[in-house]
Design a protein around this motif. Structure first.
Motif: not given
Length: 258
Positions: A215-221
């Motif tokens: 998994g990879c992305g902006v940890p916004e939540d």
């Protein structure tokens, strides 16, 4: 948003590692908010861009690492900005700070590099911040891949601020040789710049083909990460990736017949 797996080592020696890439704008914003974001992401490795590089830069970087429960691995003023922090889980094999060729009239750029181990897994790591100039940036992309090959490891990752999105030719160059982790296993948010109204994905994590991207992305939540802290910490949003690194091949014992 499904949770990312926690860091751990598998019975076969392979390791699940959390990697955070983050442009911190020379700590000119809210350092407490920045430390809270980093801590909530629970990373094993933090690949920084625009780390402090002038007056008392080592002390400033060490304070950020300590506030985030990490230690400074390499980089900062010695690389013109890129740096690497790590958790105590990492066993450091070696580090090298690299300055890239200087183009007159443009900012100096560099690479923070390391080889580390987690359990039975051996991993090359590079933090980068590529040029605003397209021609220089493309040349730096090639030098980055050369340096990655020169680490002499089977598995490696790159994280950084590329100053261009997936439609750019330098991004294409890196994504052609490596896995673009966000494209392989999307998780969280996508755009990373600017913090107030993100419209472009110019920050990324890449991994060599043998690494499994979980998994990879902006940890916004992510629990513990607030929108207020993300916007106060710096002008970029971070990229968090969970990766499974295979165990390194066993070297033959000394004196053993092959």
């Amino acid at each position: 948003m499904a949770p990312l797996p926690n860091s751990h080592t598998e019975p076969d020696g392979s390791a699940v590692v959390r990697v955070l890439s983050y442009n911190i704008r020379s700590l000119r914003d809210d350092t407490d908010a920045l430390a809270r974001v980093i801590t909530a992401c629970a990373p094993d490795l933090v690949l920084l861009q625009e780390a402090p590089r002038f007056f008392r830069w080592r002390k400033k970087l060490a304070r950020l690492a300590g506030a985030s429960g990490l230690v400074v691995l390499t980089g900062g003023g010695t690389t013109a900005g890129p740096a690497i922090l790590c958790s105590l889980r990492a066993i450091v094999e070696r580090t090298e700070d690299v300055l890239l060729p200087l183009t007159p009239g443009l900012h100096r750029r560099g690479l923070a590099t390391a080889v580390v181990r987690f359990g039975g897994a051996r991993l090359g790591v590079i933090s980068c911040h590529l040029s605003l100039d397209g021609t220089e940036r493309y040349a730096q992309g090639g030098l980055l891949l050369d340096r990655l090959d020169g680490l002499g490891v089977e598995h490696a990752l790159v994280g950084g601020d590329l100053n261009e999105g997936p439609d750019g030719r330098t991004f294409h160059l890196l994504a052609g040789a490596l896995q673009d982790c966000r494209a392989v296993a999307p998780w969280g948010g996508e755009e990373t710049w600017t913090r107030d109204a993100p419209a472009r994905r110019i920050d990324a994590v890449f991994a060599t083909k043998g690494i499994e991207v979980l998994g990879c992305g902006v940890p916004e939540d992510l629990p513990g990460v607030t929108r207020a802290d993300l916007t106060a910490a710096t002008d970029h949003l971070p990229v968090l990736a969970a990766l499974r690194i295979p165990a390194a091949a066993q070297e033959p014992e000394a004196g053993r017949a092959l």
